[in-house]
Scaffold this motif. Structure first.
Motif, PDB file in Angstrom:
ATOM      1  N   GLU A  23      -9.215   3.112   1.728  1.00 52.01           N
ATOM      2  CA  GLU A  23      -9.899   2.088   0.940  1.00 52.01           C
ATOM      3  C   GLU A  23     -10.059   0.803   1.759  1.00 52.01           C
ATOM      4  O   GLU A  23     -10.990   0.027   1.548  1.00 52.01           O
ATOM      5  N   LYS A  24      -9.157   0.583   2.703  1.00 54.71           N
ATOM      6  CA  LYS A  24      -9.171  -0.622   3.533  1.00 54.71           C
ATOM      7  C   LYS A  24     -10.036  -0.456   4.793  1.00 54.71           C
ATOM      8  O   LYS A  24     -10.187  -1.390   5.569  1.00 54.71           O
ATOM      9  N   ILE A  55       0.845  -1.202   0.000  1.00 52.55           N
ATOM     10  CA  ILE A  55       0.000   0.000   0.000  1.00 52.55           C
ATOM     11  C   ILE A  55       0.877   1.247   0.000  1.00 52.55           C
ATOM     12  O   ILE A  55       0.601   2.217  -0.712  1.00 52.55           O
TER      13      ILE A  55
END
Length: 210
Positions: free
Chosen positions: A58-59, A40
């Motif tokens: 996003e996670k 990431i």
């Protein structure tokens, strides 16, 4: 060298602050219980702080407001700036130092084109606060790479056209930005595989052979 100026990205080209960014983002993601790793982290190269935060989120299983995101980004930056305070001129490699001086002795204009708002702090810490002829960074742009704005502003500061300047970048988005702006480019580090680069540098000192 046929160019009149060289515009350098800062992080990953002139010096390496990746570990500080990683540590600061890691501290934030642990507090928010969001997964974060080197994969990431590599997606964050060359993009703005808020864009980086959006990639990280996003996670997340939660949705955050714009104000919350601003607070997260500022919190990360405070951690990062505290880490930068430990940088010294020793963080500038002998190869980079000697190459920059050699390029300047050839009469070339040298500039910085970085998305980081911490550029002035980093340059001061590594002893290059007054070295460059122009500094374009996250403090005077509204669009991050791959938008060419940061490089176009640097060339304007130098009073040169893009085609008279060579951009040195270690991020693919940086090479893309240079291409979109009409600049020639030299890829180093992670950007070496970028096919749109004009040159590939295996070592920073290879600039002297262009």
């Amino acid at each position: 060298m046929k160019y009149k100026a060289i515009i350098f990205d800062l992080d990953g080209v002139i010096c390496h602050t990746d570990q500080y960014h990683y540590q600061a983002w890691k501290a934030l993601t642990e507090r928010l219980h969001i997964p974060f790793d080197e994969t990431i982290n590599n997606r964050l190269r060359g993009v703005s702080r808020m864009q980086s935060l959006n990639i990280i989120l996003e996670k997340s299983k939660k949705q955050y407001t714009a104000l919350e995101k601003e607070a997260f980004a500022e919190g990360k930056n405070k951690i990062y700036r505290n880490l930068l305070a430990g940088m010294t001129p020793d963080d500038l490699s002998d190869e980079v130092r000697k190459t920059l001086k050699a390029l300047k002795s050839k009469g070339l204009k040298l500039a910085i084109g970085s998305s980081s708002k911490n550029t002035p702090i980093i340059l001061h810490q590594i002893g290059l606060g007054d070295f460059f002829d122009a500094v374009s960074d996250g403090n005077n742009i509204t669009n991050s790479k791959p938008d060419p704005e940061v490089f176009l502003k640097a060339s304007a500061m130098l009073k040169l056209a893009p085609q008279e300047c060579l951009v040195v970048e270690d991020a693919v988005v940086g090479i893309e930005a240079a291409s979109r702006g009409g600049f020639f480019s030299a890829a180093i580090g992670d950007a070496q595989t970028c096919k749109s680069a004009t040159y590939v540098l295996h070592h920073f000192g290879d600039l002297l052979n262009i």
